[in-house]
Design an enzyme around this catalytic site. Sequence first.
Site, mmCIF file in Angstrom:
data_model
loop_
_atom_site.group_PDB
_atom_site.id
_atom_site.type_symbol
_atom_site.label_atom_id
_atom_site.label_comp_id
_atom_site.label_asym_id
_atom_site.label_seq_id
_atom_site.Cartn_x
_atom_site.Cartn_y
_atom_site.Cartn_z
ATOM 1 N N HIS A 21 7.419 -6.716 2.482
ATOM 2 C CA HIS A 21 7.792 -5.310 2.694
ATOM 3 C C HIS A 21 6.687 -4.536 3.431
ATOM 4 O O HIS A 21 6.958 -3.500 4.027
ATOM 5 C CB HIS A 21 8.030 -4.610 1.357
ATOM 6 C CG HIS A 21 9.466 -4.602 0.900
ATOM 7 N ND1 HIS A 21 10.516 -4.288 1.732
ATOM 8 C CD2 HIS A 21 10.020 -4.829 -0.330
ATOM 9 C CE1 HIS A 21 11.654 -4.338 1.033
ATOM 10 N NE2 HIS A 21 11.382 -4.667 -0.204
ATOM 11 N N GLU B 128 7.812 -8.630 -1.985
ATOM 12 C CA GLU B 128 7.087 -7.346 -1.996
ATOM 13 C C GLU B 128 5.984 -7.355 -0.940
ATOM 14 O O GLU B 128 5.758 -6.357 -0.266
ATOM 15 C CB GLU B 128 6.497 -7.058 -3.382
ATOM 16 C CG GLU B 128 7.498 -7.105 -4.536
ATOM 17 C CD GLU B 128 8.764 -6.304 -4.333
ATOM 18 O OE1 GLU B 128 8.713 -5.288 -3.606
ATOM 19 O OE2 GLU B 128 9.814 -6.701 -4.885
ATOM 20 N N GLU C 34 7.198 -2.402 -3.831
ATOM 21 C CA GLU C 34 6.300 -2.688 -2.715
ATOM 22 C C GLU C 34 5.347 -1.556 -2.342
ATOM 23 O O GLU C 34 4.907 -1.492 -1.177
ATOM 24 C CB GLU C 34 7.148 -3.042 -1.490
ATOM 25 C CG GLU C 34 7.947 -1.874 -0.877
ATOM 26 C CD GLU C 34 9.398 -1.753 -1.343
ATOM 27 O OE1 GLU C 34 9.711 -2.250 -2.449
ATOM 28 O OE2 GLU C 34 10.211 -1.166 -0.619
ATOM 29 N N ASN C 35 4.970 -0.667 -3.252
ATOM 30 C CA ASN C 35 4.060 0.435 -2.932
ATOM 31 C C ASN C 35 2.905 -0.037 -2.058
ATOM 32 O O ASN C 35 2.312 -1.084 -2.302
ATOM 33 C CB ASN C 35 3.485 1.025 -4.221
ATOM 34 C CG ASN C 35 4.525 1.188 -5.306
ATOM 35 O OD1 ASN C 35 5.486 1.912 -5.115
ATOM 36 N ND2 ASN C 35 4.367 0.461 -6.401
ATOM 37 N N GLU D 137 10.372 4.826 -5.905
ATOM 38 C CA GLU D 137 11.620 4.546 -5.205
ATOM 39 C C GLU D 137 12.762 4.634 -6.210
ATOM 40 O O GLU D 137 12.630 4.083 -7.307
ATOM 41 C CB GLU D 137 11.618 3.140 -4.586
ATOM 42 C CG GLU D 137 12.837 2.929 -3.706
ATOM 43 C CD GLU D 137 12.861 1.556 -3.007
ATOM 44 O OE1 GLU D 137 11.990 0.724 -3.299
ATOM 45 O OE2 GLU D 137 13.766 1.342 -2.215
HETATM 46 N N1 TRP Z 1 12.166 -1.772 -3.430
HETATM 47 C C1 TRP Z 1 12.187 -2.636 -4.579
HETATM 48 C C2 TRP Z 1 12.372 -4.028 -4.033
HETATM 49 O O1 TRP Z 1 13.424 -4.480 -3.770
HETATM 50 C C3 TRP Z 1 13.289 -2.315 -5.531
HETATM 51 C C4 TRP Z 1 12.947 -1.389 -6.637
HETATM 52 C C5 TRP Z 1 11.968 -1.533 -7.510
HETATM 53 C C6 TRP Z 1 13.658 -0.254 -7.073
HETATM 54 N N2 TRP Z 1 12.015 -0.551 -8.456
HETATM 55 C C7 TRP Z 1 13.027 0.250 -8.189
HETATM 56 C C8 TRP Z 1 14.759 0.384 -6.614
HETATM 57 C C9 TRP Z 1 13.490 1.354 -8.879
HETATM 58 C C10 TRP Z 1 15.231 1.497 -7.283
HETATM 59 C C11 TRP Z 1 14.589 1.987 -8.403
HETATM 60 O O2 TRP Z 1 11.477 -4.707 -3.741
HETATM 61 ZN ZN ZN Z 2 12.844 -5.127 -1.641
#
Ligand code: TRP
Ligand code: ZN
Length: 881
Positions: free
Chosen positions: A308, A305, A271-272, A128
Amino acid sequence: MRTDTGQLFRLEDYRPTDYLIPQTSLAFDLHPEKTIVRAVLSIERREGTDASQPLVLDGDDLKLVALSVNGVALGDNGYQATPERLEITQLPEEKRFTVEIVTEINPMTNRQLMGLYRSSGVYCTQCEAEGFRRITYFLDRPDVLSVYTVRIEASKAEAPVLLSNGNPVETGDLPGGRHFAVWDDPHPKPSYLFALVAGSLGHIADSFTTRSGRKVDLAIYVEHGKEPRALYAMDALKRSMKWDEDVFGREYDLDVFNVVAVSDFNMGAMENKGLNVFNDKYVLADAETATDADYAGIEAVIAHEYFHNWTGNRITCRDWFQLCLKEGLTVFRDHEFSADQRSRAVKRIAEVKTLKAHQFPEDAGPLAHPVRPRQYREINNFYTATVYEKGSEVVRMIRTILGPDLFRKGMDLYFERHDGDAATIEDFVRVFEEASGRDLSQFALWYEQAGTPNLSVSYDYDAAEKTFTIELEQSMKATPGQSRKKPMHIPVKFGLIGSDGKEIAPETTAGAEVIADVIHLRQRKETVRFTGITERPVPSLLRGFSAPVTLASELPRDDLMFLALNDSDPVGRWQALTKLLTGTLIAGVKRVRGGKMPVIDSDIVDLVGRITADETLDAAFRALCLTLPGESDIAREIGNNIDPDAVLASRDALIKAIAETHAGLFAALYDTLVNTGEFSPDAASAGRRALRNSLLDYLSVAEASPSRAAAQYRAADNMTDRAAALGVLVHRFGDSESAAEALAAFEKRFGGDPLVMDKWFIVQATRPGPKSLDTVQALMQHRLFSLDNPNRARALIGAFATANQTGFNRADGAAYRFFADAILKIDGENPQLAARLLTALRSWRSLEAGRREHARAALAQIAATEKLSTDVKDIVERTLG
Ligand code: TRP
Ligand code: ZN
């Protein structure tokens, strides 16, 4: 290599893709410097697209090794490949076909921490928002959902653990000391949720059985030897899984759930699907090394996470403009979780403090943007307090407006209708409209309009008529790209309090719509009239902080005092007290700038003493009340022409007055709150430590001696008490022998643990006063410091720039120049980190003229640098305006 074009992306340009990728099969041959990725993509041409439309895939820094379509290698005239784009023009006529792509990547030299990289010898990924395109060519956008199968091959010695999303299907040995594992994720997902981890890691295992009887194997992977420090995170994970079933009716959907802690990570965690990757800061904790705040952070991020999985993964975002669809909602869910696990009122006050400290200044400055932005140059720069924290407030307001039952009904409809979708904010708002039958079109402006609304409120009591009238007026300042604002639908929770402290129920209500205890302000200016009010009530407005607005109320000082002691809403009490404290602190700043001493308001000093002594109140709540608004809170309320030295002087004067007035009470309380028995991170114990440590600071000021803090440092059996004592020593008695001794003792004890040493860097970087710049510069040479580890950079540079008002904003501008150099150095390795740190300068225009000019010059120096990343270029240009 920097090849980004700095292009502007617009919401209105959204268009679905011509091609879909229903299935993706990936094979990784992992080697530190030369990893080969073979991707087999099943492609489907969308109805209405003809075969002459090329298939254009995203890439970033990629090297194409081989390419074939339906098993036949493509000739040079069939495609065009650059590191950031693969355009395939020679395509079969059939609707479905297969594309096989082989790329070569280098995890070792990847210091951006996006795509596949190495952290302490462990292979890991971060995709992400747009990192997957650094692994293979793909339609790297969230509305392209695919089912993934992943085969990982690596050296068995180097990487005994091989993880990816979904469920494990096969493992086996290979010749040459290598082995493999195959993972299968049955849930279609966007590429940003892909993850792979391979390395030598220890783990702890547990299990959770869902309410429908699915047994889920849970594991948390950490550096060898740190397994016991993952136990609290595991406990938080199980509580999260249970809570999401109980409160939102959401169950987990795979056979395994894995969490991996890594030490190089740009954000908090990711949150993969089925394989969350965490910054180790949000996993590792024990009494020896973690503070109560660390424990609370782990609980919140683990929950975030995990949540998510439904809000983000099963229902994802159509495009990155909809980021708040998953982030705002998931923050709201983790806030509610923590509120249920701990004290709801204390949690809410902490949220309000964070929102005001981070989101309000963003909204008031050059980086202001709507919760759902309409345009961006660099999406990484939109993981902001506005999208996350204000996004959560917007969801909270929907619940306030609808009430808990209709809110739940709307959420159920959202899950039912959109499971498996890449959805939009419109979809989200619609489910609540349908579930409740209410019109939320004006409310939806919260997603569109940037800026913090201001509410001006005045009151009138008519004793003869027995009526009480509240007049409310909303206004909002212009923000970049939005000069004119429409009035918003603002839910204002309220109560009317009689002189006996009890709530007064009016006979009738006229004017603006009032439903139960909420005034629904919709027009620019509205009046509410209550009848049957037999005495002049004290109004408590914005209870529970029901809307993210600033409140300018003409309430007299006595009423605020009354509310601070009597409001049945603890958030209301805290708001009233904060208003009083801020007022007197600002008056003090004015006097200091006029060369005078602040005048101490003894009523306020008394009030603080009364609340501190009130044993019926939560210790954590009393600690919050005892902690004066911070220097940046005061600066924010002043708004412009800030002199940070005067702010500090005013604040210290009030601290001294409170400390000296209440020294006896505080000392007695400090003794009664002493830790007994074994350490426990629970909220009640943490609250007692918070109160005691807040008292330690006051007592040390009253006693004008480091002895008490030095004694606490030596006696401490947990990190909360140790770090608090160190803070008092370094910040109040920084030149003393005791401070030097404690710093040396800390380094001796924790010098082998960089994560713990971050606290040591932070405490020194945040010592008030101009001398801290020299300290920070010296610490850059420390053997444990490294500019390209995000946690280290944030601990030293980030803490200095955001939490040391007088040090960073030195009158001579030297700290800004140092900061600009550091940002440029970081930008060469990790643009995302550099851009995020740089936002520390976003409020430069509110400084007094001398500092403002120094800050502008430092920003201009960055802007004038060649070869800036898109990330930093975007921030610096918007900041300069
Ligand atoms: N989706 C992640 C969260 O909020 C955020 C995140 C983690 C992220 N690593 C990142 C966003 C790297 C941008 C780039 O739980
Ligand atoms: Zn998040």
